[in-house]
Enzyme design. Structure first.
Site, PDB file in Angstrom:
ATOM      1  CB  CYS A 285      -0.847  -0.173   1.141  1.00 32.50           C
ATOM      2  SG  CYS A 285      -2.004  -1.198   1.198  1.00 32.50           S
TER       3      CYS A 285
HETATM    4  N1  LIG Z   1      -2.268  -6.087   1.897  1.00 30.22           N
HETATM    5  C1  LIG Z   1      -2.967  -5.061   2.895  1.00 30.22           C
HETATM    6  O1  LIG Z   1      -2.629  -4.667   3.754  1.00 30.22           O
HETATM    7  C2  LIG Z   1      -3.864  -4.097   2.007  1.00 30.22           C
HETATM    8  C3  LIG Z   1      -4.412  -3.338   2.884  1.00 30.22           C
HETATM    9  C4  LIG Z   1      -5.384  -2.176   2.408  1.00 30.22           C
HETATM   10  C5  LIG Z   1      -5.766  -2.400   1.269  1.00 30.22           C
HETATM   11  N2  LIG Z   1      -5.096  -3.092   0.120  1.00 30.22           N
HETATM   12  C6  LIG Z   1      -5.528  -3.335  -1.151  1.00 30.22           C
HETATM   13  O2  LIG Z   1      -6.298  -4.393  -1.363  1.00 30.22           O
HETATM   14  C7  LIG Z   1      -6.233  -4.824  -2.748  1.00 30.22           C
HETATM   15  C8  LIG Z   1      -5.711  -6.578  -2.630  1.00 30.22           C
HETATM   16  O3  LIG Z   1      -4.597  -6.379  -1.835  1.00 30.22           O
HETATM   17  P1  LIG Z   1      -4.027  -7.833  -1.436  1.00 30.22           P
HETATM   18  O4  LIG Z   1      -2.890  -7.396  -0.231  1.00 30.22           O
HETATM   19  O5  LIG Z   1      -5.145  -8.422  -0.699  1.00 30.22           O
HETATM   20  O6  LIG Z   1      -3.420  -8.353  -2.683  1.00 30.22           O
HETATM   21  P2  LIG Z   1      -2.900  -9.995  -2.826  1.00 30.22           P
HETATM   22  O7  LIG Z   1      -2.128  -9.874  -3.773  1.00 30.22           O
HETATM   23  O8  LIG Z   1      -2.706 -10.462  -1.425  1.00 30.22           O
HETATM   24  O9  LIG Z   1      -4.695 -10.791  -3.048  1.00 30.22           O
HETATM   25  C9  LIG Z   1      -5.046 -10.431  -4.475  1.00 30.22           C
HETATM   26  C10 LIG Z   1      -5.556 -11.832  -4.927  1.00 30.22           C
HETATM   27  O10 LIG Z   1      -6.519 -11.420  -5.948  1.00 30.22           O
HETATM   28  C11 LIG Z   1      -6.361 -12.657  -6.886  1.00 30.22           C
HETATM   29  N3  LIG Z   1      -6.526 -11.902  -8.368  1.00 30.22           N
HETATM   30  C12 LIG Z   1      -6.081 -11.317  -9.406  1.00 30.22           C
HETATM   31  N4  LIG Z   1      -6.625 -10.979 -10.212  1.00 30.22           N
HETATM   32  C13 LIG Z   1      -7.979 -11.681 -10.045  1.00 30.22           C
HETATM   33  C14 LIG Z   1      -8.893 -11.736 -10.725  1.00 30.22           C
HETATM   34  N5  LIG Z   1      -9.316 -11.122 -12.228  1.00 30.22           N
HETATM   35  N6  LIG Z   1     -10.110 -12.300 -10.355  1.00 30.22           N
HETATM   36  C15 LIG Z   1      -9.929 -13.100  -9.071  1.00 30.22           C
HETATM   37  N7  LIG Z   1      -8.738 -13.087  -8.399  1.00 30.22           N
HETATM   38  C16 LIG Z   1      -7.906 -12.315  -8.878  1.00 30.22           C
HETATM   39  C17 LIG Z   1      -4.773 -12.913  -6.787  1.00 30.22           C
HETATM   40  O11 LIG Z   1      -4.615 -14.077  -7.172  1.00 30.22           O
HETATM   41  C18 LIG Z   1      -4.570 -12.825  -5.212  1.00 30.22           C
HETATM   42  O12 LIG Z   1      -4.684 -13.793  -4.741  1.00 30.22           O
HETATM   43  C19 LIG Z   1      -5.084  -3.899  -3.265  1.00 30.22           C
HETATM   44  O13 LIG Z   1      -5.860  -2.694  -4.151  1.00 30.22           O
HETATM   45  C20 LIG Z   1      -4.347  -3.384  -2.230  1.00 30.22           C
HETATM   46  O14 LIG Z   1      -3.861  -2.160  -2.417  1.00 30.22           O
HETATM   47  C21 LIG Z   1      -4.075  -4.039   0.743  1.00 30.22           C
END
Ligand SMILES: NC(=O)c1ccc[n+]([C@@H]2O[C@H](COP(=O)([O-])OP(=O)(O)OC[C@H]3O[C@@H](n4cnc5c(N)ncnc54)[C@H](O)[C@@H]3O)[C@@H](O)[C@H]2O)c1
Length: 453
Positions: A285
Site C-alpha cells: 500500500c
Molecule cells: N495487504 C494489505 O494490507 C492491504 C491493505 C489495504 C488495502 N489493500 C488493497 O487491497 C487490494 C488487494 O490487496 P491484497 O494485499 O489482498 O492483494 P493479494 O495479492 O494478497 O491478493 C489479491 C488476490 O487477487 C487474485 N486475483 C488477481 N486477479 C484476479 C481476478 N481477475 N479475479 C480473481 N482473483 C484475482 C490474486 O491471485 C490474489 O490472490 C489492493 O488494491 C491493495 O492495495 C491491501
C-alpha cells in the site's frame, strides 16, 4: 411495505429484495481476490453469519484453501478449514459462479506498472468477469485501493455495457479496505469502514451489508470521496514516514537518536502522532497507492509534491542504510566487498510473512552489487520469493538462527523487527549489529556492538 416498494405486478423491486436478503443474512457474499484483504473479509462475513463464495484466478491458492490450508500465516488454517467443512465458505476459480453471489466485493491487486503508473488491469479484468454474469439485484463493491474516479470510469462502464442500469437493476459502491496484516488488535471486523455508493440505493445496500460484518460504517456522499479517503490515509503515512526518515539522517549527523526524540515527542497528548523511521517503505500500500493519486494529478495538470518528495526520501533509505553500514565496517578495517552480512527479516514489517515491496530486497541488491557475502534469516519467510523487480537476486533460503550463524557474520542487519527475535541473543553473538528499527532498544549488554541507521 409501502406501495412504492411494490411494482404494478406485485413483485418487489430488486433493491428491496436484496435489502431483505441482507437483513436476513441470506445474501451470498462473493469475494473476488482471496489475498491479504479478501480472506480477512471472508472471515468477517462468515463470522457475521453470511455464506461466502471466494473467487481467485490462482488455482493453487483455491486448492490450498479448499484443502483447509490458509497460505497466509496470520490467518488461521484450522478456522478456514472449519468454514469450508461447514460450507460457510467455498473458494473457487470458476467466475461463471459470480451470478450466485448477491453482493460481490472486489479485492484484487492494484500495483504500479513498469513506468510507475497505475495498473488497473486487475480491476478491469474483474469488472469484465462480473459483467459476463451480472444479473438484476446484485451489489458490486470495489475495495481495491485506487485513485478517485476509478469505480466510475473503470468499473461502471463495463457493467453498464451489459444493458443493465446501475441504481435500478444492479448497485455499485466503493469501500476501501483498511486491513493491517499481523496487527493483533485490528482485524476486518473491528475496523470502521467508509462506504460511498453510486446513488442512494447503492449506498444504502452497501452500508447495510457491511454493517453486519464490521463494527462501524461511515457513509460518505460519493464513491470518489471514499476512494480519495483511502489515498489520503496512505499518503499521510508515506509523508510522515518520509519526514522521520529525513530527520533520522540529520539527527544522526548531530549525534541525536531519532527514536528517543520520537518517544519524547509522543508524550504530547495532542497534535502529534508518532511515525517511525526504517530501512525504507514496504508493503502493497504505502509505497504504491500515493502514486495513483500523482498519476491522476498529472492528468489534471496538477502536481502532488508531497507525494513525490516522500517517495524520493523513502526510496533512498536502503542506500542510506548501506552507506552507513560501509562506514561502520570501515571503522573495523573491513570493506563491504567480501564481508559476510546477514539480513534479519525480509518481510516488509514485523510478524508477518508478506515480503511485497520489502526494503530488504533493495538492501540485498545493493549489498550484493558491492560484493557482500549475503544470507538472511526470517522466521516467517523460509524461502526468498522471486520478486519482479529483483530478477538477479540469487536463490536463498532462511538460515538457521543460531549463535554460530550470528557469530560468523561481519555484520548482522536488523531490517525487520519481528517479535520472535531474541535481541539480547543477537547482540550477544554478533560482532556488529546494524539496527534499522530500534529493535535493540531494550538490550542491556553489548551495546557497543550496536549501530543504528
Ligand atoms: N495487504 C494489505 O494490507 C492491504 C491493505 C489495504 C488495502 N489493500 C488493497 O487491497 C487490494 C488487494 O490487496 P491484497 O494485499 O489482498 O492483494 P493479494 O495479492 O494478497 O491478493 C489479491 C488476490 O487477487 C487474485 N486475483 C488477481 N486477479 C484476479 C481476478 N481477475 N479475479 C480473481 N482473483 C484475482 C490474486 O491471485 C490474489 O490472490 C489492493 O488494491 C491493495 O492495495 C491491501
Amino acid at each position: 411495505m409501502t406501495p412504492s416498494q411494490v411494482s404494478a405486478d406485485g413483485v418487489l423491486p430488486v433493491h428491496t429484495q436484496l435489502a431483505a436478503l441482507i437483513e436476513k443474512k441470506q445474501a451470498v457474499i462473493g469475494v473476488i481476490g482471496l489475498g491479504y484483504v479478501g480472506l480477512p473479509l471472508v472471515r468477517a462475513f462468515t463470522a457475521a453469519g453470511f455464506r461466502c463464495l471466494g473467487f481467485d484466478v490462482d488455482q493453487a491458492k483455491v486448492d490450498k484453501l479448499k484443502a483447509g490450508q490458509s497460505y497466509i500465516k496470520h490467518i488461521d488454517s484450522s478456522a478456514m478449514a472449519q468454514l469450508i467443512r461447514e460450507k460457510k465458505f467455498e473458494p473457487t476459480a470458476d467466475t461463471t459462479r459470480l451470478s450466485e453471489a448477491d453482493c460481490i466485493i472486489i479485492c484484487v491487486p492494484t500495483p504500479l506498472n513498469s513506468s510507475r503508473d497505475p495498473d488497473l488491469s486487475y480491476i478491469e479484468g474483474t469488472a469484465r468477469s462480473i459483467a459476463r454474469s451480472l444479473r438484476r439485484g446484485q451489489l458490486v463493491v470495489l475495495e481495491s485501493t485506487t485513485h478517485p474516479t476509478t469505480t466510475r470510469t473503470s468499473v461502471l462502464p463495463v457493467l453498464e455495457a451489459t444493458g443493465l442500469k446501475c441504481g435500478t437493476d444492479y448497485f455499485l459502491a466503493f469501500s476501501p479496505e483498511r486491513e493491517d496484516p499481523g496487527n493483533p488488535h485490528f482485524q476486518a471486523a473491528n475496523i470502521p469502514k467508509v462506504v460511498g455508493g453510486f446513488d442512494e440505493r447503492s449506498s444504502e445496500l452497501a452500508c447495510s451489508v457491511y454493517s453486519h460484518a464490521v463494527v462501524k460504517v461511515i457513509r460518505v456522499s460519493s464513491m470518489e470521496v471514499a476512494e480519495a479517503c483511502k489515498i489520503l490515509e496512505n499518503t499521510y503515512r508515506a509523508v510522515n514516514i518520509a519526514l522521520v526518515n529525513e530527520l533520522k539522517v540529520l539527527y544522526d549527523k548531530l549525534g541525536i537518536d531519532v527514536w528517543e526524540v520520537i518517544d519524547a515527542a509522543k508524550t504530547k497528548p495532542f497534535g502529534f502522532q508518532a511515525f517511525y523511521p526504517g530501512p525504507g517503505l514496504g508493503g502493497h500500500c504505502i509505497p504504491i497507492d500515493p502514486f495513483y493519486l500523482s498519476w491522476l494529478a498529472r492528468q489534471h495538470g496538477e502536481q502532488t509534491r508531497f507525494i513525490e518528495l516522500a517517495g524520493e526520501i523513502n526510496t533512498h533509505m536502503p542506500e542510506y542504510v548501506v552507506n552507513r553500514l560501509a562506514e561502520f565496517l570501515n571503522q573495523q578495517r573491513k570493506p563491504i566487498n567480501g564481508s559476510r552480512i546477514a539480513i534479519l527479516g525480509v518481510a516488509y514489517k514485523k510478524d508477518i510473512d508478506d515480503p511485497r515491496e520489502s526494503p530488504s530486497f533493495e538492501l540485498l541488491k545493493i549489498l550484493g552489487a558491492r560484493g557482500a557475502v549475503l544470507s538472511y534469516n526470517d522466521p516467517h519467510v523460509p524461502v526468498l520469493p522471486r520478486m519482479r523487480h529483483y530478477p538477479d537476486l540469487p536463490a536463498m533460503t532462511s538460515q538457521e538462527f543460531t549463535a554460530d550463524y550470528l557469530a560468523a557474520q561481519d555484520c548482522v542487519v536488523i531490517a525487520t523487527d519481528h517479535s520472535s527475535y531474541d535481541y539480547e541473543f543477537i547482540v550477544q553473538h554478533a560482532t556488529l549489529v546494524l539496527d534499522t528499527r530500534n529493535a535493540t532498544k531494550n538490550v542491556t549488554r553489548g551495546r557497543d556492538k550496536i549501530r543504528k541507521a
